[in-house]
Every structure is written in structure tokens, then in C-alpha cells.
Design a protein around this motif. Structure first.
Motif, PDB file in Angstrom:
ATOM      1  N   VAL A  71      58.027  66.085  16.172  1.00 48.29           N
ATOM      2  CA  VAL A  71      59.235  66.319  15.372  1.00 48.29           C
ATOM      3  C   VAL A  71      59.295  65.447  14.134  1.00 48.29           C
ATOM      4  CG1 VAL A  71      60.487  66.973  17.458  1.00 48.29           C
ATOM      5  CG2 VAL A  71      60.640  64.626  16.632  1.00 48.29           C
ATOM      6  N   GLY A  72      58.377  64.508  13.986  1.00 51.96           N
ATOM      7  CA  GLY A  72      58.392  63.612  12.835  1.00 51.96           C
ATOM      8  C   GLY A  72      58.802  62.205  13.246  1.00 51.96           C
ATOM      9  N   ARG A  73      58.467  61.248  12.388  1.00 56.11           N
ATOM     10  CA  ARG A  73      58.755  59.849  12.697  1.00 56.11           C
ATOM     11  C   ARG A  73      60.241  59.524  12.533  1.00 56.11           C
ATOM     12  NH1 ARG A  73      53.677  59.818  14.697  1.00 56.11           N
ATOM     13  NH2 ARG A  73      52.045  59.488  13.136  1.00 56.11           N
ATOM     14  N   LYS A  74      60.835  59.975  11.437  1.00 55.44           N
ATOM     15  CA  LYS A  74      62.197  59.558  11.131  1.00 55.44           C
ATOM     16  C   LYS A  74      63.208  59.974  12.203  1.00 55.44           C
ATOM     17  CE  LYS A  74      63.632  59.916   6.882  1.00 55.44           C
ATOM     18  NZ  LYS A  74      63.882  60.428   5.512  1.00 55.44           N
ATOM     19  N   PRO A  75      63.178  61.206  12.713  1.00 51.42           N
ATOM     20  CA  PRO A  75      64.150  61.545  13.762  1.00 51.42           C
ATOM     21  C   PRO A  75      64.061  60.622  14.983  1.00 51.42           C
ATOM     22  CG  PRO A  75      63.135  63.538  12.904  1.00 51.42           C
ATOM     23  CD  PRO A  75      62.376  62.386  12.307  1.00 51.42           C
ATOM     24  N   VAL A  76      62.848  60.230  15.348  1.00 57.10           N
ATOM     25  CA  VAL A  76      62.697  59.347  16.504  1.00 57.10           C
ATOM     26  C   VAL A  76      63.213  57.947  16.180  1.00 57.10           C
ATOM     27  CG1 VAL A  76      61.067  58.362  18.157  1.00 57.10           C
ATOM     28  CG2 VAL A  76      60.748  60.698  17.338  1.00 57.10           C
ATOM     29  N   ILE A  77      63.012  57.482  14.957  1.00 58.76           N
ATOM     30  CA  ILE A  77      63.539  56.171  14.566  1.00 58.76           C
ATOM     31  C   ILE A  77      65.065  56.197  14.562  1.00 58.76           C
ATOM     32  CG2 ILE A  77      63.657  54.458  12.722  1.00 58.76           C
ATOM     33  CD1 ILE A  77      60.812  55.258  11.938  1.00 58.76           C
ATOM     34  N   TYR A  78      65.655  57.284  14.072  1.00 59.13           N
ATOM     35  CA  TYR A  78      67.116  57.416  14.144  1.00 59.13           C
ATOM     36  C   TYR A  78      67.582  57.342  15.595  1.00 59.13           C
ATOM     37  CZ  TYR A  78      67.242  58.964   9.235  1.00 59.13           C
ATOM     38  OH  TYR A  78      67.140  59.040   7.872  1.00 59.13           O
ATOM     39  N   ALA A  79      66.877  58.052  16.464  1.00 57.64           N
ATOM     40  CA  ALA A  79      67.238  58.029  17.884  1.00 57.64           C
ATOM     41  C   ALA A  79      67.089  56.631  18.460  1.00 57.64           C
ATOM     42  CB  ALA A  79      66.364  59.019  18.657  1.00 57.64           C
ATOM     43  N   ALA A  80      66.056  55.913  18.037  1.00 56.78           N
ATOM     44  CA  ALA A  80      65.850  54.548  18.517  1.00 56.78           C
ATOM     45  C   ALA A  80      67.007  53.649  18.099  1.00 56.78           C
ATOM     46  CB  ALA A  80      64.532  53.998  17.971  1.00 56.78           C
ATOM     47  N   CYS A  81      67.476  53.797  16.871  1.00 52.95           N
ATOM     48  CA  CYS A  81      68.617  53.001  16.405  1.00 52.95           C
ATOM     49  C   CYS A  81      69.861  53.319  17.223  1.00 52.95           C
ATOM     50  CB  CYS A  81      68.870  53.261  14.922  1.00 52.95           C
ATOM     51  SG  CYS A  81      67.585  52.617  13.821  1.00 52.95           S
ATOM     52  N   LEU A  82      70.059  54.598  17.538  1.00 52.67           N
ATOM     53  CA  LEU A  82      71.219  54.992  18.339  1.00 52.67           C
ATOM     54  C   LEU A  82      71.127  54.415  19.749  1.00 52.67           C
ATOM     55  CD1 LEU A  82      73.802  56.609  18.783  1.00 52.67           C
ATOM     56  CD2 LEU A  82      72.377  58.606  19.304  1.00 52.67           C
ATOM     57  N   VAL A  83      69.969  54.562  20.380  1.00 51.52           N
ATOM     58  CA  VAL A  83      69.785  54.045  21.739  1.00 51.52           C
ATOM     59  C   VAL A  83      69.939  52.519  21.757  1.00 51.52           C
ATOM     60  CG1 VAL A  83      68.122  53.763  23.628  1.00 51.52           C
ATOM     61  CG2 VAL A  83      68.333  55.968  22.459  1.00 51.52           C
ATOM     62  N   GLY A  84      69.333  51.848  20.789  1.00 48.96           N
ATOM     63  CA  GLY A  84      69.472  50.397  20.719  1.00 48.96           C
ATOM     64  C   GLY A  84      70.911  49.963  20.511  1.00 48.96           C
ATOM     65  N   SER A  85      71.661  50.704  19.688  1.00 48.61           N
ATOM     66  CA  SER A  85      73.067  50.376  19.448  1.00 48.61           C
ATOM     67  C   SER A  85      73.891  50.516  20.723  1.00 48.61           C
ATOM     68  CB  SER A  85      73.640  51.288  18.354  1.00 48.61           C
ATOM     69  OG  SER A  85      73.010  51.060  17.113  1.00 48.61           O
ATOM     70  N   ILE A  86      73.604  51.554  21.496  1.00 53.94           N
ATOM     71  CA  ILE A  86      74.320  51.750  22.759  1.00 53.94           C
ATOM     72  C   ILE A  86      74.051  50.577  23.704  1.00 53.94           C
ATOM     73  CG2 ILE A  86      74.457  53.183  24.832  1.00 53.94           C
ATOM     74  CD1 ILE A  86      73.881  55.609  23.004  1.00 53.94           C
ATOM     75  N   GLY A 103      72.506  47.274  29.980  1.00 55.40           N
ATOM     76  CA  GLY A 103      72.439  47.269  28.519  1.00 55.40           C
ATOM     77  C   GLY A 103      71.084  46.814  28.012  1.00 55.40           C
ATOM     78  N   GLY A 104      70.508  45.804  28.673  1.00 54.73           N
ATOM     79  CA  GLY A 104      69.172  45.344  28.289  1.00 54.73           C
ATOM     80  C   GLY A 104      68.118  46.410  28.487  1.00 54.73           C
ATOM     81  N   LEU A 105      68.252  47.187  29.555  1.00 52.69           N
ATOM     82  CA  LEU A 105      67.309  48.284  29.804  1.00 52.69           C
ATOM     83  C   LEU A 105      67.376  49.323  28.689  1.00 52.69           C
ATOM     84  CD1 LEU A 105      65.356  49.692  31.871  1.00 52.69           C
ATOM     85  CD2 LEU A 105      67.378  50.839  32.779  1.00 52.69           C
ATOM     86  N   ILE A 106      68.585  49.691  28.299  1.00 48.75           N
ATOM     87  CA  ILE A 106      68.758  50.678  27.229  1.00 48.75           C
ATOM     88  C   ILE A 106      68.277  50.111  25.899  1.00 48.75           C
ATOM     89  CG2 ILE A 106      70.457  52.055  25.970  1.00 48.75           C
ATOM     90  CD1 ILE A 106      72.116  52.118  28.554  1.00 48.75           C
ATOM     91  N   LEU A 107      68.619  48.851  25.630  1.00 44.20           N
ATOM     92  CA  LEU A 107      68.138  48.209  24.409  1.00 44.20           C
ATOM     93  C   LEU A 107      66.625  48.192  24.365  1.00 44.20           C
ATOM     94  CD1 LEU A 107      68.379  46.482  21.841  1.00 44.20           C
ATOM     95  CD2 LEU A 107      68.622  44.474  23.326  1.00 44.20           C
ATOM     96  N   GLY A 108      65.986  47.869  25.492  1.00 38.90           N
ATOM     97  CA  GLY A 108      64.529  47.842  25.542  1.00 38.90           C
ATOM     98  C   GLY A 108      63.926  49.198  25.225  1.00 38.90           C
ATOM     99  N   ALA A 109      64.554  50.262  25.719  1.00 40.24           N
ATOM    100  CA  ALA A 109      64.062  51.606  25.404  1.00 40.24           C
ATOM    101  C   ALA A 109      64.147  51.877  23.911  1.00 40.24           C
ATOM    102  CB  ALA A 109      64.863  52.644  26.192  1.00 40.24           C
ATOM    103  N   GLY A 110      65.279  51.524  23.307  1.00 42.17           N
ATOM    104  CA  GLY A 110      65.416  51.730  21.863  1.00 42.17           C
ATOM    105  C   GLY A 110      64.431  50.896  21.074  1.00 42.17           C
ATOM    106  N   PHE A 111      64.227  49.651  21.509  1.00 41.96           N
ATOM    107  CA  PHE A 111      63.298  48.760  20.813  1.00 41.96           C
ATOM    108  C   PHE A 111      61.870  49.296  20.918  1.00 41.96           C
ATOM    109  CE2 PHE A 111      62.483  43.920  20.126  1.00 41.96           C
ATOM    110  CZ  PHE A 111      62.147  44.197  18.811  1.00 41.96           C
ATOM    111  N   GLY A 112      61.499  49.771  22.109  1.00 44.97           N
ATOM    112  CA  GLY A 112      60.162  50.332  22.278  1.00 44.97           C
ATOM    113  C   GLY A 112      59.938  51.556  21.418  1.00 44.97           C
ATOM    114  N   MET A 113      60.935  52.442  21.377  1.00 46.98           N
ATOM    115  CA  MET A 113      60.845  53.624  20.528  1.00 46.98           C
ATOM    116  C   MET A 113      60.649  53.226  19.077  1.00 46.98           C
ATOM    117  SD  MET A 113      64.016  55.731  22.226  1.00 46.98           S
ATOM    118  CE  MET A 113      64.037  57.005  20.934  1.00 46.98           C
ATOM    119  N   PHE A 114      61.442  52.250  18.639  1.00 46.60           N
ATOM    120  CA  PHE A 114      61.383  51.843  17.234  1.00 46.60           C
ATOM    121  C   PHE A 114      60.043  51.228  16.876  1.00 46.60           C
ATOM    122  CE2 PHE A 114      61.836  48.551  14.000  1.00 46.60           C
ATOM    123  CZ  PHE A 114      62.307  49.316  12.943  1.00 46.60           C
ATOM    124  N   LEU A 115      59.586  50.271  17.686  1.00 44.05           N
ATOM    125  CA  LEU A 115      58.347  49.565  17.351  1.00 44.05           C
ATOM    126  C   LEU A 115      57.162  50.516  17.273  1.00 44.05           C
ATOM    127  CD1 LEU A 115      58.633  46.276  19.432  1.00 44.05           C
ATOM    128  CD2 LEU A 115      58.904  46.563  16.969  1.00 44.05           C
TER     129      LEU A 115
END
Length: 206
Positions: A71-86, A103-115
Motif C-alpha cells: 500500500v506504500g510507505r506513507k500510509p503505514v507510517i501514518y498508522a504507526a503514528c496513530l498506534v503509537g499515540s494510542i 500501553g507499552g505493548l501498543i506503543l511498541g507495535a507503533g514504534f516497530g512499524m515506524f522504524l
């Protein structure tokens, strides 16, 4: 500076990393001041949150990377920011340790997606003939984001504790991460993402 997408991406990365590292930077203050745990007893809670963050990171990395190829890089990065924010928002308002671990588990998922995906987009954008120089410049964002986050968060904790009461400061500092991730997501909009065939997409007008 002619590589405008690269410049926008580095600024985006800087804000996102600043926000996503806020919990690890101030975990000790968070547990001692916000939960009233003795400093000598914070090892267990910090290890639990760290383990949850690592698990979330590991679980999310490969699916995020595969999704970005489709789907492209940017949509996944947007999703990572949303997941990390939650995840960060949950930690900021958490009443008990179990909720903080969630919360740490969800943050870790967002951080992993982003990196995973942000690095992929970075490698897509940098001129291949001078990739080393561009990757070095991008590492400035990686290296300084945590330091600036420490400075800002430390000031927020001290001022908030003085005005409202000790224990509120670390929660406000962690909550500050949410708008930082929002700024990072906004700065990603002007980035022209290359197609897999080498062409670039033009971001839609706001």
C-alpha cells in the motif's frame, strides 16, 4: 536542500522519534512520582513495560514492512503514528501497572512499524550516488531527538509538578508525545513517495 522530500522526511522522523522515546526517557520518574513506587522497586515494573514494548515491536515489524510494499510507505507510517499515540495516551492516563504494560505493548507495535517502514522510505528517497552522506544526515535526527525530548520533557515535569503537584509532571510529559507524533505525521505529507517502478507520487493538496 534540493531533495525536499528527504528534508521533510528527516523533520518528520525527528518529531516522531522524540515522541516515541518519551516513555523510555522518563519511565523512572513516571513510576516513582506518578505511581509512588520506591526507586529501588522500579526494576520490575520497568522490565515489564520494556518487555511489552519489545514484544509489540517484534510482532509489528514484519507485517508492517510487507504492508508497506503493497500500500506504500506513507500510509503505514501514518498508522504507526496513530498506534503509537494510542499507546502513549494509555500510559499517560494509566491508573494501574497492568494498563501501563498494555500501553507499552501498543506503543511498541507503533514504534516497530515506524522504524521498519520509515527506514525503507528513507532508502527509497536518498540519491544512490551519495547514499552514505544522506544516511549520515538522517542519523542526526535519530541522535538528537532523544536529547531534545529529554530537555523538553524534563522542563515539563519540573514546571507541572511545581504548579499542580508531584506525580502529574511525568504523565503530562508522556502525553506531550501525542502532539509530537501528530506533528511528525503532518510533516510527512509533502514527501513524494517513489512508486516501486521509480516514479514519485505527488501528495494531494490539503
Amino acid at each position: 536542500l534540493r531533495e525536499r522530500s528527504f528534508v521533510w522526511l528527516v523533520w518528520s522522523r525527528w518529531f516522531v522519534l522524540m515522541g516515541m522515546t518519551m516513555l523510555t526517557n522518563f519511565a523512572l520518574f513516571y513510576f516513582v512520582q506518578s505511581f509512588g513506587i520506591e526507586q529501588d522497586d522500579t526494576g520490575g515494573p520497568m522490565l515489564a513495560v520494556l518487555a511489552a514494548t519489545v514484544v509489540g515491536n517484534v510482532i509489528a515489524v514484519v507485517p508492517a514492512a510487507r504492508a508497506s510494499d503493497r500500500v506504500g510507505r506513507k500510509p503505514v507510517i501514518y498508522a504507526a503514528c496513530l498506534v503509537g499515540s494510542i499507546g502513549l495516551a494509555i500510559v499517560a492516563v494509566s491508573p494501574v501497572l497492568a494498563v501501563t504494560v498494555l500501553g507499552g505493548l501498543i506503543l511498541g507495535a507503533g514504534f516497530g512499524m515506524f522504524l521498519a517502514v520509515d527506514w525503507a522510505l528513507l532508502t527509497d528517497l536518498v540519491p544512490k550516488a551519495s547514499a552514505g552522506r544522506y544516511m549520515g544526515i538522517s542519523n542526526v535526527a535519530t541522535a538528537t531527538a532523544g536529547l531534545v525530548g529529554l530537555a523538553i520533557g524534563g522542563i515539563v515535569i519540573d514546571v507541572t509538578n511545581a504548579l499542580i503537584g508531584e506525580g502529574v509532571g511525568p504523565r503530562i510529559a508522556i502525553a506531550l508525545s501525542v502532539p509530537l507524533l501528530g506533528i511528525g505525521a503532518l510533516l510527512l505529507r509533502p514527501v513524494k513517495e517513489p512508486h516501486r517502478n521509480g516514479e514519485t507520487t505527488v501528495p494531494a493538496a490539503a
